[in-house]
Design an enzyme around this catalytic site. Sequence first.
Site, PDB file in Angstrom:
ATOM      1  N   ARG A 177       0.830  -1.216   0.000  1.00  0.00           N
ATOM      2  CA  ARG A 177       0.000   0.000   0.000  1.00  0.00           C
ATOM      3  C   ARG A 177       0.865   1.268   0.000  1.00  0.00           C
ATOM      4  O   ARG A 177       0.566   2.236  -0.695  1.00  0.00           O
ATOM      5  CB  ARG A 177      -0.913  -0.022   1.227  1.00  0.00           C
ATOM      6  CG  ARG A 177      -1.946   1.076   1.299  1.00  0.00           C
ATOM      7  CD  ARG A 177      -3.094   0.868   0.326  1.00  0.00           C
ATOM      8  NE  ARG A 177      -2.904   1.562  -0.924  1.00  0.00           N
ATOM      9  CZ  ARG A 177      -3.176   1.035  -2.098  1.00  0.00           C
ATOM     10  NH1 ARG A 177      -3.661  -0.173  -2.214  1.00  0.00           N
ATOM     11  NH2 ARG A 177      -2.954   1.726  -3.196  1.00  0.00           N
ATOM     12  N   LYS A 185       2.234  24.885  -4.599  1.00  0.00           N
ATOM     13  CA  LYS A 185       0.982  24.274  -4.130  1.00  0.00           C
ATOM     14  C   LYS A 185       1.101  22.756  -4.148  1.00  0.00           C
ATOM     15  O   LYS A 185       0.370  22.060  -4.868  1.00  0.00           O
ATOM     16  CB  LYS A 185      -0.192  24.761  -4.988  1.00  0.00           C
ATOM     17  CG  LYS A 185      -0.426  26.268  -4.868  1.00  0.00           C
ATOM     18  CD  LYS A 185      -1.606  26.757  -5.697  1.00  0.00           C
ATOM     19  CE  LYS A 185      -1.811  28.252  -5.485  1.00  0.00           C
ATOM     20  NZ  LYS A 185      -2.925  28.804  -6.304  1.00  0.00           N
ATOM     21  N   GLU A 189       4.733  39.734  -9.449  1.00  0.00           N
ATOM     22  CA  GLU A 189       3.383  39.422  -9.914  1.00  0.00           C
ATOM     23  C   GLU A 189       2.693  40.723 -10.313  1.00  0.00           C
ATOM     24  O   GLU A 189       2.664  41.685  -9.533  1.00  0.00           O
ATOM     25  CB  GLU A 189       2.610  38.745  -8.778  1.00  0.00           C
ATOM     26  CG  GLU A 189       1.148  38.496  -9.095  1.00  0.00           C
ATOM     27  CD  GLU A 189       0.376  37.950  -7.898  1.00  0.00           C
ATOM     28  OE1 GLU A 189       0.940  37.134  -7.148  1.00  0.00           O
ATOM     29  OE2 GLU A 189      -0.774  38.368  -7.701  1.00  0.00           O
ATOM     30  N   ASP A 239      -0.756  37.504 -13.802  1.00  0.00           N
ATOM     31  CA  ASP A 239      -1.687  36.689 -13.022  1.00  0.00           C
ATOM     32  C   ASP A 239      -3.133  36.909 -13.431  1.00  0.00           C
ATOM     33  O   ASP A 239      -3.605  38.049 -13.535  1.00  0.00           O
ATOM     34  CB  ASP A 239      -1.523  37.012 -11.531  1.00  0.00           C
ATOM     35  CG  ASP A 239      -2.147  35.926 -10.658  1.00  0.00           C
ATOM     36  OD1 ASP A 239      -2.006  34.731 -11.007  1.00  0.00           O
ATOM     37  OD2 ASP A 239      -2.770  36.271  -9.650  1.00  0.00           O
ATOM     38  N   LYS A 263       4.568  39.218  -4.501  1.00  0.00           N
ATOM     39  CA  LYS A 263       3.165  39.016  -4.842  1.00  0.00           C
ATOM     40  C   LYS A 263       2.332  40.220  -4.414  1.00  0.00           C
ATOM     41  O   LYS A 263       2.835  41.147  -3.774  1.00  0.00           O
ATOM     42  CB  LYS A 263       2.662  37.720  -4.209  1.00  0.00           C
ATOM     43  CG  LYS A 263       3.576  36.527  -4.542  1.00  0.00           C
ATOM     44  CD  LYS A 263       2.951  35.207  -4.222  1.00  0.00           C
ATOM     45  CE  LYS A 263       1.955  34.806  -5.304  1.00  0.00           C
ATOM     46  NZ  LYS A 263       1.470  33.425  -5.124  1.00  0.00           N
TER      47      LYS A 263
END
Lengths: 295, 295, 295, 295, 295, 295
Positions: free
Chosen positions: A116, A151, A213, A234, A183
């Site tokens: 597994r 992410k 960004e 973006d 960002k």
Amino acid sequence: MPSDRSPRCRALPNSLTAPHRLLVEPLVRAALLEDIGHGGDLTSDAILPIDLRAQGSIVSRAQGVVCGLDAARLAFELLDPSAEFHVLRTDGSSVDAGTAVARIRCSARALLTGERTALNLVCRLSGIATATRRLVDLAAGTHAQIVCTRKTTPGLRVLEKYAVRCGGGFNHRFGLDDAVLIKDNHIAIAGSIQSAVEAARARAGHMIKIEVEVDTPDQLLQALALPIDAVLLDNMDTETLRACVQTVAGRVVTEASGSISPERVAAVARTGVDLISSGWITHSAPAMDFGLDIA
Amino acid sequence: MPSDRSPRCRALPNSLTAPHRLLVEPLVRAALLEDIGHGGDLTSDAILPIDLRAQGSIVSRAQGVVCGLDAARLAFELLDPSAEFHVLRTDGSSVDAGTAVARIRCSARALLTGERTALNLVCRLSGIATATRRLVDLAAGTHAQIVCTRKTTPGLRVLEKYAVRCGGGFNHRFGLDDAVLIKDNHIAIAGSIQSAVEAARARAGHMIKIEVEVDTPDQLLQALALPIDAVLLDNMDTETLRACVQTVAGRVVTEASGSISPERVAAVARTGVDLISSGWITHSAPAMDFGLDIA
Amino acid sequence: MPSDRSPRCRALPNSLTAPHRLLVEPLVRAALLEDIGHGGDLTSDAILPIDLRAQGSIVSRAQGVVCGLDAARLAFELLDPSAEFHVLRTDGSSVDAGTAVARIRCSARALLTGERTALNLVCRLSGIATATRRLVDLAAGTHAQIVCTRKTTPGLRVLEKYAVRCGGGFNHRFGLDDAVLIKDNHIAIAGSIQSAVEAARARAGHMIKIEVEVDTPDQLLQALALPIDAVLLDNMDTETLRACVQTVAGRVVTEASGSISPERVAAVARTGVDLISSGWITHSAPAMDFGLDIA
Amino acid sequence: MPSDRSPRCRALPNSLTAPHRLLVEPLVRAALLEDIGHGGDLTSDAILPIDLRAQGSIVSRAQGVVCGLDAARLAFELLDPSAEFHVLRTDGSSVDAGTAVARIRCSARALLTGERTALNLVCRLSGIATATRRLVDLAAGTHAQIVCTRKTTPGLRVLEKYAVRCGGGFNHRFGLDDAVLIKDNHIAIAGSIQSAVEAARARAGHMIKIEVEVDTPDQLLQALALPIDAVLLDNMDTETLRACVQTVAGRVVTEASGSISPERVAAVARTGVDLISSGWITHSAPAMDFGLDIA
Amino acid sequence: MPSDRSPRCRALPNSLTAPHRLLVEPLVRAALLEDIGHGGDLTSDAILPIDLRAQGSIVSRAQGVVCGLDAARLAFELLDPSAEFHVLRTDGSSVDAGTAVARIRCSARALLTGERTALNLVCRLSGIATATRRLVDLAAGTHAQIVCTRKTTPGLRVLEKYAVRCGGGFNHRFGLDDAVLIKDNHIAIAGSIQSAVEAARARAGHMIKIEVEVDTPDQLLQALALPIDAVLLDNMDTETLRACVQTVAGRVVTEASGSISPERVAAVARTGVDLISSGWITHSAPAMDFGLDIA
Amino acid sequence: MPSDRSPRCRALPNSLTAPHRLLVEPLVRAALLEDIGHGGDLTSDAILPIDLRAQGSIVSRAQGVVCGLDAARLAFELLDPSAEFHVLRTDGSSVDAGTAVARIRCSARALLTGERTALNLVCRLSGIATATRRLVDLAAGTHAQIVCTRKTTPGLRVLEKYAVRCGGGFNHRFGLDDAVLIKDNHIAIAGSIQSAVEAARARAGHMIKIEVEVDTPDQLLQALALPIDAVLLDNMDTETLRACVQTVAGRVVTEASGSISPERVAAVARTGVDLISSGWITHSAPAMDFGLDIA
């Protein structure tokens, strides 16, 4: 059947190199311990004779790009140091359903106890490689590269970044410490793109690149006036994106981000953008199904 | 809008209890370290004043079931022990897009450095809770429970099992050590269902249940003649499943498994089976999108 | 001389299987590090030539049941990867004083540096196996099984549970997470046996058994009316115990607990109870003496 | 009722100091994790409301010397940082059965989840302190000190050495690295006591003492001719021991070892020996019974 | 060219023994992980074929005493288990610039990835060994031993203490737990040398030595009246030191400390003091330069 | 007295931010454990009353740049959570001998037990900051930045890189994973600068910079024809260096390396090179002396 690896990834490693192994073994060990708990594998220990050896194959149950065999190898080797693990299709290979990608020979208990954990790793990583390959194929014919984001699954980044490479994609930052990415929130707090970039430039070492960004063509113009290396365009529609790429005119690297679905990748790629980053390939790629067949 | 939690999960905890915290903190710590590497957050350290405090909200970008807020809380607290984290919608709540589910007040650096780790956890766990809730709702009106499997992300099982509970599902085995599940490969090596069950029964303690996987009605009859607690009816079509459930007639717990797509869940549930186990809810549930809005 | 292993434990493993090794190596490593501190073995390093090899035997100094040889093996292998460790009497064997149970050949320094750690493990685990065997033998001729409790040495549970099995006993719960055991304090807080059992049944997965502790025949009747799997008859005199077993009449598993001295085991076993649990075999079993003889 | 702490241990700490806490917290954390596994406390989580607080007392069920309360405190604090733990009888106190030694107020779940881990620690450590005190009392009226050995439970040495001090005993070496103890096997390999001592003296730093094990009066004479600090008189009968002590005549420290039963301690102490070392007080002391009473 | 090892260190080990390896491997592993981060060796992975093997030598770029080769060996072995590492000049050897001290054959990637970690260890440890040897040579002709202090690099003490031995020096305390050293601050708080020594003597086990720091001849007289084993004569000029040594007259060990520069060592040694302790050899010894030459 | 921090480092943090704390606490904890061993601080535990609190100051014993106070703070806080640590002169401040840089109030035992660990950290890091500041001051009036290398102490890189920043220097690569640096050995194996750069460029992500080491003006010309970001001009004399800088003419960043002694820094800086990298500031900087004065 998808394209067999595009030229640019032919040189990719099909097994983890030594430093990766140092990073990956603790993950596999932790995954095994998470499964065997403190009591061990009650079922296998009760049913399988301790000295019995067995042989099995990891077999694809779907079409896709295989990835993670070295991690699977570790699962069996940690349970049985005498385990033999033969890779039949290297990481990064496109396979059809029903393909044996590795063959294992070890104690029967280790085989079923490790099954597994090994499959969980291979299914997830192959899912990522397969999703990446899908985007890469959709962008074929343009110069756009598919890149991943941060992410990723907590704890598995090193493997998931590797899966992206096996799928033909490229890696963006590994973490917060290998490049500067300014960002929207940084800009909001710094007051302006200019002050944010200047602060970063004053502090960053000479080997550190800076990407900013931008959400609008106007912000893009502000950014282009500063000493930066790349812009992340973006959440722009395709038309705006194309215009921005033309504005940049090759002065810095351009990256498109946001809402990058498979449906939209080709159009985005044709805007001339250098990079298309996708969180989807790591956070939402469905697992690719594999099973363990006892031979 | 999906049903707000079905009655059976109203009693579910909406925060992790103490023993879980002992298990979860190492995971969150490792996730942060994976992201900050050795150099730290180059961007935030360069741009944000060290003493600046900031406030942000975790906001849903899609409809679904929120999960993982206590893990997110740990991400910020580990970076800034003075962080304040207020839960606005508890784990297990159904939310629409645009809902603030938690509010954080801490140092600006901690807020932006911890953002990605916190969101990665919340997005994944909420994705699982949402997928589970979807199956639970589809099985509504029957007595079938949705249960998870061991097909979880290596290293995150404790959180993913919790997400299943927050979605209204139930947990199957946590690992190999809390119950006996005799699968096809065990039977193949043991020679027969009977010898496998007898070996397990002779070794297992009195608090351990035994479940046997059967693929055919004939195997089911063999299993029912033995001292077992549950049968896993694997990869059967709906008709066969219904017949098997009738054969069992309540003598043991029945579990349906294999190819449990959302499309098929309702039909499976109506066969009268007690449990429907799904690997999909943990290995392939798409992430639920959340963002961090600076207030 | 005690009986050589009763039939029911003939099938027990006499060496730790792979998953156990993953759990045991960290314990043995920690035990070695605790002994060598940071300065190492000052005595052996000063006196024994670095290249000298030596041979020794682990020899019993008392009669009893040997256990822990695989843990001892690890102690020497961790110090000297080229160590050879030959098991002469497998775990679970009854031995008289003066029996060589294992022979080791390794560097002289590893032999003397590892000696104490290896013996500490073998002496403790053999003490537990011996105490267990004593109770098992005293209950011979009844169907009562001897089971252990969670009253184990912090950090060593996996090994001590194994020692109980080597002594012919069975394991109760490994921890708080593999079964429900509702004790007096739970009942007190829940308000009644019924509410406690119902809460547990509503939350527990289908593979989880529920046992309830009862102190009186009256409580037993309450418990038997509920969906439980076992009753723990706590601190009852022999007569009450016998009456309770008759009341149960095989509907659930019966376990006797509390004040289980060797003197009383036979009488308790003859009440017809299914299980007799003893904390004494793990928390107070005297060590069985072993020494290392240099050959 | 045993003597209340002899004068020489009045100055002993009754709580662990900071550096010990650094060492002890990992042990307690590991013990908790061993018990809660990966699934957590199924029983308490199902039955006890998450917000309910409760109060309990650790109460002795036998007469003896209490020890380990700070380790118990950690068990509850790790589960519930808001736990309040009040020591009622400090470590090292003699108590009768039925004495409340600590009172805890914390979440009901933390109280019942931590109960077993806390009690396992207190019962074992108090057992050691009690056994030590028994020997100390038996040696009263002589100048002999009771000292422990390295025959401690793997992983728990720091706590068990502390328990010996709480019982009024003294610690021998903590490990292999804080002193030289030349034993029979070292001498056998070195060829003679003289060559072993000379090798040790040439290598050991100036802060390291050297003790030599001797089995006969003849060996004692050899040892006394060398620059040593102490002799371990091993496995001698009382008469031989007394003669050896007279031979030494205070030139070095004398330690009696081997077969030190409670029955024999007083006679050994009256030989005039400086130290009596006992493995029994750590490897075979029966646990002292304590329970948790909910208030 | 400096003296080749003085007679007293001829017997020193030139490789780490097993227990040290248990301590050293975690350090080397951590050092590698610190260097490869999470992304691995970008340069070597990109440029060097995965299957290419290579050979290199560690070569001195200066004159001095080599130390740390076993730690370097581990760096390569952890990256490539098939690495071959041949020691050409054992730890403790004096070498001229340009001497190959070890030869490695392993994968090209492992060679270049491990290079910096291996060299960082060898350069630092050889620097310490070289500095120690320098002081040892300067004290030649006296009976004074050079000893190190606890002023070592956090995390590397076990290796740095070893380097001191390889340089011909001796080790003082390894840590706070292997001997008592009463310093000025202890005396200030205790009120007097006498009360401090008495408290220590009452608590310390029989294998623990006690040393007292004294700053003046008057303090020395106070100390000599007490049951101590050594005096640390701190920050005294050479004349005072000589007078103090004469006052001691061999009754306890004498140690000179403070401002021990190479310029002053010979004069200090000629005062007749037993030990000269130097923090400089560990906290400020310049690294000895080594490079890796590809063959 | 050296310049007080040059303008470019005025913005440097004078305390470690949150993510760094996550990295630094394990180092400080390990350093404490290395010092207290398993037995604890024998001296302080014996002499200092457990409840006594004390106050002390960390005081410079030399002129230089202070660094490491937050690490020192952790040493005391880990021993005594109630410790109060007041920074009097922030990291990066130039101080004269005799300056109190921090004041601590905590338990007397924690103060003396933590003293050595805290000072070892502060002395080493301040030594590095001081050495860096010295080079920075010597390069004043040019635009050359002083940068560190990967020649740091194994295990302490994050702190040593921070010390370099406190001294006014800049960081080069943190590790092998944040930039590509092609060195002579890579070129030798790849066959040419061109093939090495092309391989790296094909594999590296868009945020990764590439630097190439060149030893001669001829190699420089080869490198400049390729898509690189920086050149490392290794081991060149000042004249060659100046010529190379002129050849580059600002097209890429220039870095001088090799034999960068304080004597030579000013001349190197005047060649117009952008960066001067020094291993000496981390691997051979002498510790800056600090002591703990009890108040």
